[in-house]
Design a protein around this motif. Structure first.
Motif, PDB file in Angstrom:
ATOM      1  N   GLU A 206       7.740   6.180 -17.761  1.00 12.04           N
ATOM      2  CA  GLU A 206       6.895   5.105 -17.944  1.00 12.04           C
ATOM      3  C   GLU A 206       7.279   3.783 -17.126  1.00 12.04           C
ATOM      4  O   GLU A 206       6.367   3.201 -16.411  1.00 12.04           O
ATOM      5  CB  GLU A 206       6.849   4.678 -19.365  1.00 12.04           C
ATOM      6  CG  GLU A 206       6.009   5.884 -20.245  1.00 12.04           C
ATOM      7  CD  GLU A 206       5.739   5.609 -21.534  1.00 12.04           C
ATOM      8  OE1 GLU A 206       6.704   4.841 -21.977  1.00 12.04           O
ATOM      9  OE2 GLU A 206       4.845   6.214 -22.203  1.00 12.04           O
ATOM     10  N   ALA A 207       8.477   3.559 -17.066  1.00 14.20           N
ATOM     11  CA  ALA A 207       9.164   2.336 -16.346  1.00 14.20           C
ATOM     12  C   ALA A 207       8.826   2.622 -14.820  1.00 14.20           C
ATOM     13  O   ALA A 207       8.576   1.542 -13.995  1.00 14.20           O
ATOM     14  CB  ALA A 207      10.636   2.170 -16.553  1.00 14.20           C
ATOM     15  N   ALA A 208       9.009   3.688 -14.240  1.00 13.80           N
ATOM     16  CA  ALA A 208       9.054   3.978 -12.891  1.00 13.80           C
ATOM     17  C   ALA A 208       7.377   4.001 -12.495  1.00 13.80           C
ATOM     18  O   ALA A 208       7.101   3.784 -11.213  1.00 13.80           O
ATOM     19  CB  ALA A 208       9.635   5.476 -12.428  1.00 13.80           C
ATOM     20  N   ALA A 209       6.673   4.493 -13.494  1.00 11.16           N
ATOM     21  CA  ALA A 209       5.052   4.630 -13.208  1.00 11.16           C
ATOM     22  C   ALA A 209       4.961   5.357 -11.940  1.00 11.16           C
ATOM     23  O   ALA A 209       4.127   4.758 -11.126  1.00 11.16           O
ATOM     24  CB  ALA A 209       4.586   3.072 -13.287  1.00 11.16           C
ATOM     25  N   PRO A 210       5.347   6.765 -11.613  1.00 19.29           N
ATOM     26  CA  PRO A 210       5.038   7.056 -10.378  1.00 19.29           C
ATOM     27  C   PRO A 210       3.471   7.797 -10.189  1.00 19.29           C
ATOM     28  O   PRO A 210       2.762   7.923 -11.202  1.00 19.29           O
ATOM     29  CB  PRO A 210       5.946   8.478 -10.409  1.00 19.29           C
ATOM     30  CG  PRO A 210       5.981   8.737 -11.756  1.00 19.29           C
ATOM     31  CD  PRO A 210       6.028   7.336 -12.779  1.00 19.29           C
ATOM     32  N   ARG A 211       3.129   7.732  -9.088  1.00 19.38           N
ATOM     33  CA  ARG A 211       1.860   8.290  -8.618  1.00 19.38           C
ATOM     34  C   ARG A 211       1.942   9.645  -8.062  1.00 19.38           C
ATOM     35  O   ARG A 211       3.091  10.085  -7.452  1.00 19.38           O
ATOM     36  CB  ARG A 211       0.931   7.342  -7.867  1.00 19.38           C
ATOM     37  CG  ARG A 211       0.718   6.231  -8.401  1.00 19.38           C
ATOM     38  CD  ARG A 211      -0.062   5.424  -7.443  1.00 19.38           C
ATOM     39  NE  ARG A 211       0.844   4.875  -6.321  1.00 19.38           N
ATOM     40  CZ  ARG A 211       0.584   5.377  -5.066  1.00 19.38           C
ATOM     41  NH1 ARG A 211      -0.354   6.478  -4.653  1.00 19.38           N
ATOM     42  NH2 ARG A 211       1.264   4.979  -4.080  1.00 19.38           N
ATOM     43  N   ALA A 212       1.090  10.764  -8.094  1.00 17.21           N
ATOM     44  CA  ALA A 212       1.147  11.903  -7.674  1.00 17.21           C
ATOM     45  C   ALA A 212       1.204  11.880  -6.333  1.00 17.21           C
ATOM     46  O   ALA A 212       0.257  11.188  -5.530  1.00 17.21           O
ATOM     47  CB  ALA A 212      -0.082  12.648  -7.944  1.00 17.21           C
ATOM     48  N   GLY A 213       2.001  12.229  -5.480  1.00 22.32           N
ATOM     49  CA  GLY A 213       2.041  12.342  -3.997  1.00 22.32           C
ATOM     50  C   GLY A 213       2.742  11.204  -3.416  1.00 22.32           C
ATOM     51  O   GLY A 213       2.911  10.910  -2.188  1.00 22.32           O
TER      52      GLY A 213
END
Length: 565
Positions: A206-213
């Protein structure tokens, strides 16, 4: 019932066909002639384990084939059809089923049902609805509390069967809840550790909040920033060639002049007009490319070492997620699945309370079912004891008393009852478990009495008795014969016996005959009638088939058996 059985190269039997049919069939013969092979052959047809030692010496294989008469729409026919075979209709109420078994001398076994190959396990399943086999091993089994409980349950009929089914359903429900609760409590520490680890992992994601791709996009961005100078030089040279300060050398200007020159002359030739349009299109595209290059250079000018550092820092953060979860997509997916699992793990306290409550409710329902089962068994035990006692009085045990006790036992899938058949063989003797108080002959008669009584409420198509008369003789043997004949009124009865008093009551007498040619000993089976049967009866009585005294006694016994019919 079994109509006919054919044996080939089984034990000492080279080849024999046994016509059996309805009623009481007695099988006799000299010691070593192969009477036991008849029971062995039946066992093979019923799916019992094969033994290469049963193959006749010098033969490559042994085979057994049985012809059964069964209801065309009964449980047996249904199971045969499930196995991919079928029965052969005889009329509306009867159908023929052929069952076979082959054993090789190397120990391999093949089974056939209704003309189709089938696993031996199918034969075992069919056996449950076809035959009950009693031999000396079964008499020994009667000494076990489990066998005694099974006998009582069979006698108890629908009342016990329904109570037992209800108990087993509730026992399974209680057992399932108990297992879940036990596992949950035992694994509580491990589940707490799992929850803590999962909570930490979700917090990092959650802290990194990555997006797909996003990792692929950042990889491309880093590559561009790392080669910014070379990219700027190439873009600047291209832009200068399109928009030079010297308009005479400006590609856009030159293309414009070419377009105008063509347009002036295009009216005289349609082909030239088409070319002028193409040159005009090139001019428009050069203007667009020039503008794009200008924007690209401006973007590069705004980018610098600080952006490359930020991109690399973000890539490192995403790489940590990939190392921890296998891929960025799996890390993102964990936010959904992990949250649900975390909610489940955090619910342990409430689940323990809920399962404890449900287990208590299931235990209460189980207590009720166990009490109902005990009551049904106790009522049946009283009736069974009285009826078996009456049968034993008729089996030359006039002073015997049988009780069937039902006492509390540790819970199991079969209830909470310990069933014991108690025998008081003589007046004044205390009833003791039949497993300890009965002699071999008494145990044989107790077993036969139980089967006769149970057959009145739970008829079995075929009974096979292998020397049920062991250890008895005289008047007791005559009464055993009477009881087998009585049992044959509702079921097919096949008895291997060495007593003329028992064989006299059979309506079908088969003799296993041994012959020796000096090299090979082989046996065959003959159906006996008239004088041949009298001679066999005399042999059983005295060992002398030609003795007039023995023959006279044999005729008396046969007359007694006929009167009993």
């Amino acid at each position: 019932m079994i109509e006919q059985m054919t044996l080939r190269d089984l034990g000492v039997i080279a080849e024999a066909t046994l016509p059996i049919g309805p009623g009481f069939t007695a099988i006799t013969g000299e010691t070593g002639a192969g009477k036991t092979m008849v029971v062995t052959g039946l066992g093979l047809l019923l799916g019992q384990r094969s033994d290469s030692g049963a193959v006749r010496a010098g033969a490559a294989q042994a085979s057994v084939e049985g012809v059964w008469i069964v209801p065309p729409d009964g449980a047996v026919a249904e199971r045969v059809r499930e196995a991919g075979a079928d029965v052969e209709p005889i009329d509306d109420t009867r159908a023929e089923l052929i069952v076979g078994r082959i054993i090789s001398s190397e120990g391999r076994s093949r089974a056939a049902v209704g003309g189709r190959a089938a696993p031996a396990a199918v034969l075992s399943e069919l056996a449950d609805d076809l035959v009950v086999v009693h031999g000396q091993s079964e008499q020994l089994r009667l000494r076990s509390s489990v066998a005694q409980r099974d006998a009582l349950d069979r006698f108890g009929g629908a009342d016990v069967a329904e109570a037992l089914e209800a108990y087993r359903e509730r026992f399974a429900a209680w057992e399932r809840l108990d297992e879940q609760l036990t596992t949950l409590v035992a694994d509580r520490d491990a589940r707490a550790a799992e929850a803590e680890e999962l909570r930490a992992a979700i917090a990092v994601i959650e802290a990194a909040a990555p997006r797909a791709g996003e990792d692929a996009e950042l990889s491309q961005r880093a590559e561009r920033l790392a080669n910014a100078e070379a990219l700027r030089e190439a873009a600047a040279l291209a832009h200068a060639a399109l928009t030079a300060e010297d308009e005479a050398a400006d590609a856009t200007t030159l293309v414009g002049e070419a377009r105008r020159a063509l347009e002036r002359a295009a009216g005289s030739d349609p082909e030239l007009e088409r070319l002028a349009e193409q040159v005009a299109e090139i001019g428009y595209r050069l203007v667009d490319v020039s503008a794009s290059l200008a924007g690209y250079l401006a973007d590069l000018d705004e980018s610098g070492p600080h952006e490359l550092a930020a991109v690399e820092e973000r890539r490192a953060a995403l790489a940590e997620l990939v190392r921890a979860h296998g891929s960025l997509d799996e890390a993102i997916a964990l936010l959904d699945t992990g949250s649900a699992r975390l909610a489940e793990l955090d619910d342990d306290g409430e689940r323990v309370e809920r399962l404890t409550r449900e287990r208590e409710e299931a235990a209460s329902a189980l207590d009720d079912a166990a009490a109902a089962l005990t009551a049904a068994r106790t009522a049946a035990a009283t009736r069974l004891g009285k009826l078996v006692t009456a049968e034993l009085h008729a089996l030359a045990m006039p002073d015997a008393e049988v009780e069937v006790s039902v006492t509390p036992a540790a819970p199991s899938r079969s209830g909470r009852d310990d069933v014991a058949i108690l025998l008081a063989p003589h007046p004044g003797s205390s009833p003791r478990p039949v497993s300890r108080s009965a002699s071999g002959g008494e145990l044989s008669r107790v077993m036969l009495a139980i089967e006769v009584v149970i057959a009145g409420v739970d008829a079995v198509p075929t009974f096979v008795f292998d020397e049920v008369d062991a250890g008895i003789g005289g008047a007791a043997a005559i009464e055993v014969g009477r009881r087998l004949a009585r049992l044959a009124q509702t079921s097919q009865v096949i008895a291997v016996t060495h007593l003329a008093q028992v064989a006299a009551f059979a309506n079908n007498h088969l003799s296993v005959v041994k012959a020796s040619d000096g090299a090979v000993t082989a046996s065959g089976v003959h159906q006996l009638t008239g004088a041949a049967r009298e001679a066999e009866m005399a042999r059983l009585l005295s060992g002398m088939p030609d003795s007039e005294a023995a023959l006279t006694h044999a005729r008396e016994l046969l007359d007694l058996g006929t009167i009993a019919d």
